[in-house]
Scaffold this active site. Sequence first.
Site, PDB file in Angstrom:
ATOM      1  N   CYS A   1     -21.951 158.261  -6.673  1.00 38.66           N
ATOM      2  CA  CYS A   1     -23.284 158.171  -6.064  1.00 38.66           C
ATOM      3  C   CYS A   1     -23.960 156.909  -6.590  1.00 38.66           C
ATOM      4  O   CYS A   1     -24.155 156.758  -7.798  1.00 38.66           O
ATOM      5  CB  CYS A   1     -24.123 159.399  -6.413  1.00 38.66           C
ATOM      6  SG  CYS A   1     -25.841 159.182  -5.881  1.00 38.66           S
TER       7      CYS A   1
ATOM      8  N   ASN B   1     -19.079 145.879  -1.828  1.00 36.98           N
ATOM      9  CA  ASN B   1     -18.266 145.649  -0.633  1.00 36.98           C
ATOM     10  C   ASN B   1     -18.583 146.737   0.388  1.00 36.98           C
ATOM     11  O   ASN B   1     -18.525 147.922   0.069  1.00 36.98           O
ATOM     12  CB  ASN B   1     -16.776 145.729  -0.979  1.00 36.98           C
ATOM     13  CG  ASN B   1     -15.901 145.584   0.249  1.00 36.98           C
ATOM     14  OD1 ASN B   1     -15.779 144.495   0.802  1.00 36.98           O
ATOM     15  ND2 ASN B   1     -15.322 146.680   0.708  1.00 36.98           N
ATOM     16  N   GLU B   2     -18.964 146.343   1.581  1.00 35.72           N
ATOM     17  CA  GLU B   2     -19.157 147.291   2.690  1.00 35.72           C
ATOM     18  C   GLU B   2     -19.891 148.556   2.261  1.00 35.72           C
ATOM     19  O   GLU B   2     -19.371 149.674   2.373  1.00 35.72           O
ATOM     20  CB  GLU B   2     -17.802 147.641   3.327  1.00 35.72           C
ATOM     21  CG  GLU B   2     -17.091 146.427   3.886  1.00 35.72           C
ATOM     22  CD  GLU B   2     -15.868 146.776   4.746  1.00 35.72           C
ATOM     23  OE1 GLU B   2     -15.297 147.860   4.550  1.00 35.72           O
ATOM     24  OE2 GLU B   2     -15.518 145.951   5.606  1.00 35.72           O
TER      25      GLU B   2
ATOM     26  N   CYS C   1     -25.810 160.677   0.610  1.00 35.53           N
ATOM     27  CA  CYS C   1     -25.283 161.481  -0.492  1.00 35.53           C
ATOM     28  C   CYS C   1     -26.196 162.693  -0.687  1.00 35.53           C
ATOM     29  O   CYS C   1     -27.411 162.597  -0.524  1.00 35.53           O
ATOM     30  CB  CYS C   1     -25.236 160.641  -1.761  1.00 35.53           C
ATOM     31  SG  CYS C   1     -24.700 161.581  -3.207  1.00 35.53           S
TER      32      CYS C   1
ATOM     33  N   CYS D   1     -26.148 164.755  -3.571  1.00 35.62           N
ATOM     34  CA  CYS D   1     -26.065 165.219  -4.964  1.00 35.62           C
ATOM     35  C   CYS D   1     -27.467 165.541  -5.501  1.00 35.62           C
ATOM     36  O   CYS D   1     -28.472 165.296  -4.837  1.00 35.62           O
ATOM     37  CB  CYS D   1     -25.381 164.160  -5.823  1.00 35.62           C
ATOM     38  SG  CYS D   1     -26.452 162.792  -6.272  1.00 35.62           S
TER      39      CYS D   1
ATOM     40  N   CYS E   1     -29.833 162.567  -5.917  1.00 33.19           N
ATOM     41  CA  CYS E   1     -30.431 162.174  -4.636  1.00 33.19           C
ATOM     42  C   CYS E   1     -31.531 163.158  -4.226  1.00 33.19           C
ATOM     43  O   CYS E   1     -32.518 162.769  -3.609  1.00 33.19           O
ATOM     44  CB  CYS E   1     -29.360 162.049  -3.560  1.00 33.19           C
ATOM     45  SG  CYS E   1     -28.319 160.592  -3.824  1.00 33.19           S
TER      46      CYS E   1
ATOM     47  N   GLU F   1     -14.965 139.038   6.726  1.00 30.80           N
ATOM     48  CA  GLU F   1     -13.645 139.655   6.863  1.00 30.80           C
ATOM     49  C   GLU F   1     -13.278 139.784   8.330  1.00 30.80           C
ATOM     50  O   GLU F   1     -14.049 140.322   9.123  1.00 30.80           O
ATOM     51  CB  GLU F   1     -13.647 141.091   6.300  1.00 30.80           C
ATOM     52  CG  GLU F   1     -13.757 141.193   4.813  1.00 30.80           C
ATOM     53  CD  GLU F   1     -13.618 142.650   4.349  1.00 30.80           C
ATOM     54  OE1 GLU F   1     -13.108 143.496   5.116  1.00 30.80           O
ATOM     55  OE2 GLU F   1     -14.045 142.924   3.226  1.00 30.80           O
TER      56      GLU F   1
ATOM     57  N   PRO G   1      -0.287 148.449   5.373  1.00 29.27           N
ATOM     58  CA  PRO G   1       0.066 147.922   6.703  1.00 29.27           C
ATOM     59  C   PRO G   1      -0.920 146.886   7.252  1.00 29.27           C
ATOM     60  O   PRO G   1      -0.690 146.336   8.329  1.00 29.27           O
ATOM     61  CB  PRO G   1       0.053 149.170   7.592  1.00 29.27           C
ATOM     62  CG  PRO G   1      -0.028 150.352   6.681  1.00 29.27           C
ATOM     63  CD  PRO G   1      -0.692 149.864   5.430  1.00 29.27           C
ATOM     64  N   HIS G   2      -2.028 146.611   6.557  1.00 21.83           N
ATOM     65  CA  HIS G   2      -3.059 145.740   7.117  1.00 21.83           C
ATOM     66  C   HIS G   2      -2.565 144.299   7.268  1.00 21.83           C
ATOM     67  O   HIS G   2      -1.870 143.779   6.404  1.00 21.83           O
ATOM     68  CB  HIS G   2      -4.292 145.763   6.208  1.00 21.83           C
ATOM     69  CG  HIS G   2      -5.542 145.325   6.904  1.00 21.83           C
ATOM     70  ND1 HIS G   2      -5.780 144.017   7.239  1.00 21.83           N
ATOM     71  CD2 HIS G   2      -6.606 146.018   7.344  1.00 21.83           C
ATOM     72  CE1 HIS G   2      -6.948 143.928   7.852  1.00 21.83           C
ATOM     73  NE2 HIS G   2      -7.474 145.135   7.927  1.00 21.83           N
TER      74      HIS G   2
END
Length: 662
Positions: free
Chosen positions: A111, A145-146, A154, A156, A159, A297, A348-349
Amino acid sequence: MAKKLYHGAAYYPELWPEAIIEEDIKFMLEAGINVVRMGEFAWSTLEKEEGSIDLSFFVNVIKRLNEHGIETVMCTPTPTPPIWLTHDHPERMHVNQEGHVMVHGSRQHICTNNPVFREKAAIITEEIAKAIGNLQGVIAWQLDNEFKCHVNECFCDTCKTLWHQWLEERYGTIDVLNEAWGTDIWSQYYQRFGQIPQPKAAPFLHNSSLTTMYQIFSYEKIAEFADEQAEIIRHYSNAPITHNSTTFFHVDNERLFENLDFASFDTYAEKSNFASYLFNCDLWRNLKVGKDFWVMETSPSHAASLASHSASHPNGYLKAEAVASYALGGEAFCYWLWRQQRTGCEQPHGSVLSAWGKPTVGFENVKEVEVARKEIESMILSTRPLQAEVAITYSDIARAFFKTEPHRELVYRDLMIKFYENILSNGYHRDLITENASLQGYKLLFTPFLPNVSTTYLERAKRFVEEGGVWVIGPLTGGRTEHHTIHRDAGLGELEEFAGIETLFTYPMDGTESVGEFLGIEAPLSLWSAIFEPKDANVVGSIKEGISTGKAFITEQRRGKGKIVMLGSLPVGEEGDKLLSTLINHYAEEANVRSHTDVSQGTIVAPREKNGELVWVVVNMDGNGGTVTLQMNGVDGITGEPIPKGPIEIGAFQYRIIHFRG
Ligand SMILES: [Zn+2]
């Protein structure tokens, strides 16, 4: 630092033996890679044991890359907290709506509001910024990242506490909240903020206000985390800061980028969905006005994980994507990823090099991008994208409203891209702008799918109309208050008086076999629609068949020097596209929109300018080639040959640069 166009890749040297770096650099130079992004998942490499942080590996890699002219975007590694931070600490983990507590592994498992996480994230961020912030070759930062790619809100306990505080700050007293949310319904009335649930699993749907506000709360909290990280970095580094986002992660991009320095996005659209790729370019260009965006990306060939894959790009498409993004305001075009992953869940990317160190199927396409980048670089650097005259408002808050109220599985992003395609395919240069963006310089504004038209938006748009703009509103715009309730004074609230109409009814058109007519074109109508009674407006679109035959679904009203147009329903199918095209062209003409061409579908014209000189970058995106007519004589920006006015052709996935002087 001299400005340049970047051509980059995400690089994970921490996953490979050190000797491989030399091999990577050799191939990077061959492929024309001049920037890499590093470090976003490397927390356990940097801080194997809590408190012992060692940046020497990355410092060394950055230096070695820089010796070869390859620059670095450094990341904070917070999307993948290490095991010492998560083990035996379920209270720190992300909890989904069903109450499932995420376990270690994968990513985004913690979180981001947890105070222990925040403390450790601040420490590692500060150490990275200190060690790397002023290294030569570090040109930018990416936070995390992203954000909210794999998780949404979230649920929890941390939060929960923050949620109650947030509500209290927003509403002040519990009575104000009860009134705003209409909590007498189903006995939801609250006595104090601490009683308000998180919208976890319940026997049936939650109150719309609760569901929407929880999303907005979550939007604000993740943006606060980004703000906090950016502030730490700024103590040690002047390099600009960004984050790699999209229009489907659970963030409000306008808020998220408010305190960041430039915008960047990730996209893995297939060729068949090139409109979505262009949608992104037209949006991110306008998220930080006057700043170039980055495609942080994209795959050199295909996106994939253990469980899915996209179609591979046809040869040539990558170059079309790269040129289109540079032309539409991009400073960088970067791949995910450089060297195929050997382990994990994304083996596989698509990548530039294979795990065994050989060029992949995308490699030659990457080299083509580099040839194109060099060919257009000086032109791109000496011009700016032309501001469009046609604007479409994009809102992640609206996206939250649609998530709460999807009717029949409506997805905001899909609705928007489809609507955008109508404007794109009619040859208009267009800007997607956020809710709080300035309307200066625009002539025609579309506001589709914006359930809540805020007072500030309405005031800005009214001024735009009074000063001569044409404002087209709808479909599905204006029917909800900011609390996600229905207006009490009028179906579409304050908007109606300005539009000179009254909304008689709202109901779903789907299945009613309703047909609408506008300027002689008839088409089936769909979606939840608003049926109008004109007050002082003129009816220009009326319903010919269905349960509201004879009533209005499009009206127009002059206000000041401009006009307000209400579009109460969405025409669909082939006839619907024709009707919408007619509407767009009709009002573009009335608004005197001039940045418009007859470019054939599947090809784009990206106009740029310098001191009144106009440059067109024409790119074929669909692989079928295309045509466009030059209204005056031009000069080929690559060969220097004159091009007489008249139609020109463009080959499959090819591009042309045309300068117009005077
Ligand atoms: Zn939480």
